[in-house]
Design a protein around this motif. Structure first.
Motif, PDB file in Angstrom:
ATOM      1  N   GLY A   6       9.012   0.057  11.156  1.00  0.00           N
ATOM      2  CA  GLY A   6       7.598  -0.179  10.882  1.00  0.00           C
ATOM      3  C   GLY A   6       6.995   0.889   9.999  1.00  0.00           C
ATOM      4  O   GLY A   6       6.234   0.586   9.066  1.00  0.00           O
ATOM      5  N   LEU A  10       5.537   0.366   6.213  1.00  0.00           N
ATOM      6  CA  LEU A  10       4.187   0.798   5.884  1.00  0.00           C
ATOM      7  C   LEU A  10       4.195   1.714   4.662  1.00  0.00           C
ATOM      8  O   LEU A  10       3.372   1.552   3.755  1.00  0.00           O
ATOM      9  CB  LEU A  10       3.543   1.511   7.085  1.00  0.00           C
ATOM     10  CG  LEU A  10       2.142   2.069   6.840  1.00  0.00           C
ATOM     11  CD1 LEU A  10       1.160   0.936   6.552  1.00  0.00           C
ATOM     12  CD2 LEU A  10       1.691   2.892   8.025  1.00  0.00           C
ATOM     13  N   CYS A  11       5.131   2.658   4.626  1.00  0.00           N
ATOM     14  CA  CYS A  11       5.247   3.571   3.478  1.00  0.00           C
ATOM     15  C   CYS A  11       5.564   2.793   2.203  1.00  0.00           C
ATOM     16  O   CYS A  11       4.983   3.055   1.147  1.00  0.00           O
ATOM     17  CB  CYS A  11       6.314   4.626   3.737  1.00  0.00           C
ATOM     18  SG  CYS A  11       5.822   5.855   4.954  1.00  0.00           S
ATOM     19  N   CYS A  13       4.862  -0.346   1.550  1.00  0.00           N
ATOM     20  CA  CYS A  13       3.655  -1.100   1.170  1.00  0.00           C
ATOM     21  C   CYS A  13       2.617  -0.197   0.522  1.00  0.00           C
ATOM     22  O   CYS A  13       1.977  -0.581  -0.468  1.00  0.00           O
ATOM     23  CB  CYS A  13       3.066  -1.806   2.388  1.00  0.00           C
ATOM     24  SG  CYS A  13       4.049  -3.199   2.949  1.00  0.00           S
ATOM     25  N   LEU A  14       2.441   0.997   1.042  1.00  0.00           N
ATOM     26  CA  LEU A  14       1.483   1.946   0.455  1.00  0.00           C
ATOM     27  C   LEU A  14       1.902   2.360  -0.956  1.00  0.00           C
ATOM     28  O   LEU A  14       1.068   2.441  -1.862  1.00  0.00           O
ATOM     29  CB  LEU A  14       1.334   3.171   1.351  1.00  0.00           C
ATOM     30  CG  LEU A  14       0.601   2.950   2.669  1.00  0.00           C
ATOM     31  CD1 LEU A  14       0.655   4.213   3.529  1.00  0.00           C
ATOM     32  CD2 LEU A  14      -0.843   2.540   2.421  1.00  0.00           C
TER      33      LEU A  14
END
Length: 141
Positions: A6, A10-11, A13-14
């Motif tokens: 997860g 998230l990283c 996507c950022l």
């Protein structure tokens, strides 16, 4: 394990969001799409966005997280060495290019691949100068 996956997602996507926002900001500020290469192998083309800043042309690599420009050339120091159509072997690397310009600035050769519209703007920028000032623009014969 799920937490690690997860966090990695998230990283990712950022980082992708950062690249997308950066490109939109560059294009809204008068940027143009063009490819650049410094080493002259078919696979060394890099997509990016170019912006005109007075006497400088700044090129930002599309997949770079660098805040500033990757390459900057000065209008008064650039020389067009060659102009050609893209080679058939380059069609996968520069799909929308209509022209390839080889320029020399400070003894270093750089090639730009661009569409006809971008080429017209780039050549106009090279030839333009404020009143009473020479651009230094020259084309090798």
């Amino acid at each position: 394990m799920a937490l690690v996956v997860g966090v990695l997602l998230l990283c990712a996507c950022l980082l992708l969001g950062w690249l997308a926002i950066r490109r939109v900001r560059l294009m809204r500020g008068g940027g143009v799409d063009l490819c650049l290469r410094r080493r002259f192998a078919v696979t060394d083309w890099h997509f990016g966005v170019g912006r005109y800043r007075g006497d400088q042309f700044a090129w930002y690599r599309l997949t770079s997280f660098r805040v500033g420009a990757s390459v900057t050339i000065d209008r008064t120091e650039v020389e067009i060495v060659d102009r050609r159509e893209p080679l058939a072997s380059e069609s996968f690397a520069i799909p929308y290019a209509a022209a390839v310009l080889r320029c020399r600035s400070h003894g270093e050769d750089i090639e730009f691949a661009m569409s006809r519209d971008v080429l017209t703007g780039f050549l106009s920028w090279l030839e333009a100068a404020p009143p009473g000032r020479s651009t230094g623009y020259r084309q090798a014969s």
